[in-house]
Design an enzyme around this catalytic site. Structure first.
Site, PDB file in Angstrom:
ATOM      1  N   HIS A 133       0.836  -1.191   0.000  1.00 43.06           N
ATOM      2  CA  HIS A 133       0.000   0.000   0.000  1.00 43.06           C
ATOM      3  C   HIS A 133       0.880   1.254   0.000  1.00 43.06           C
ATOM      4  O   HIS A 133       2.091   1.178   0.174  1.00 43.06           O
ATOM      5  CB  HIS A 133      -0.921   0.029   1.225  1.00 43.06           C
ATOM      6  N   LYS A 137      -0.237   4.637   4.778  1.00 40.94           N
ATOM      7  CA  LYS A 137      -1.069   3.672   5.514  1.00 40.94           C
ATOM      8  C   LYS A 137      -0.421   3.346   6.853  1.00 40.94           C
ATOM      9  O   LYS A 137       0.778   3.070   6.931  1.00 40.94           O
ATOM     10  CB  LYS A 137      -1.265   2.399   4.685  1.00 40.94           C
TER      11      LYS A 137
END
Length: 246
Positions: A133, A137
């Site tokens: 990601h 995050k």
């Protein structure tokens, strides 16, 4: 009557997409809150609330849903077992859709993962999950990766807690155990979301991969869930129920 949808987390990237998708679905944004705001007023003004905030607000929003009788669609990730238990308790009074991921393709991946795990015994096929990601995050492994792990464990007739997780391998860890599910986490750039499930045996490897290129797919799925949950009885649901796969 036009559906009135409240958005918790409206000031973030997902909140803006949710606002657009609510309008595209012919519904109305009844209100929204960001990191702060009157959550109780939001629930009171809405027929259903979509929550894309964070794990810290999960219990509060679930409790408000139960107290006000407003259905809830929850997309926050990184919930602790205690927070998940609070959501489940609230769902005894009001319908709640709590999903690790709202993309239809990911939920099909969950279904395939469960079926494959049932057919591939852990004594022969090690299950490994790799996810990547964007650098912002904050939780790891991702909620979707945990969802994949749970699907694999479920296919093998157990829970993820029972089979165990192997993550953050470093140094002399010894040989891989038989049964636990491995997790590897990558972070960097602005990757929306990539997940790969690998079943590795001595004679073959089988992998399934899902890549998200646009966060809008999550917003579209969440609005679809809001339209679905408004007519459901109390209970804890996920996207397989919304998609008719349960």
């Amino acid at each position: 009557m036009t559906l009135q949808i409240g958005i918790a987390g409206i000031t973030g990237r997902m909140g803006q997409l949710l606002s657009e998708e609510v309008a595209a679905a012919g519904a109305v944004v009844a209100g929204g809150i960001g990191r702060s705001g009157d959550a109780e007023a939001l629930f009171s003004a809405s027929e259903v609330v979509i929550d894309f905030t964070n794990a810290l607000t999960a219990e509060r929003h679930a409790e408000l849903a139960a107290r006000t009788g407003r259905p809830l669609v929850m997309g926050s990730s990184g919930l602790s077992p205690a927070q998940e238990a609070a959501v489940a308790a609230a769902a005894r009074s009001v319908p709640i859709v709590y999903a690790a991921n709202f993309a239809p393709g990911v939920n099909l991946l969950f279904a395939l993962a469960e079926r494959m795990a049932a057919a591939l015994p852990p004594e022969q096929y090690d299950a490994e999950i790799v996810e990547m990601h964007h650098r912002q995050k904050v939780d790891a492994p991702s909620g979707t990766a945990i969802g994949l792990g749970r699907a694999v464990a479920r296919g093998r007739g157990r829970t993820l807690e029972e089979v165990g997780m192997e993550s953050g391998r470093d140094g002399h860890t010894g040989p891989r155990g038989t049964g636990p599910i491995g997790f590897a986490t990558l972070r960097g750039g602005q990757v929306v979301g990539e997940h790969t499930l690998l079943f590795a045996a001595g004679s073959e490897h089988i992998s399934l991969t899902h890549r998200s290129f646009d966060r809008r797919v999550y917003a579209t799925g969440a609005v679809r869930a809001a339209q679905w949950v408004i007519v459901q009885p109390p209970g804890l649901y996920d996207m397989k129920h919304v998609l008719g796969m349960a």
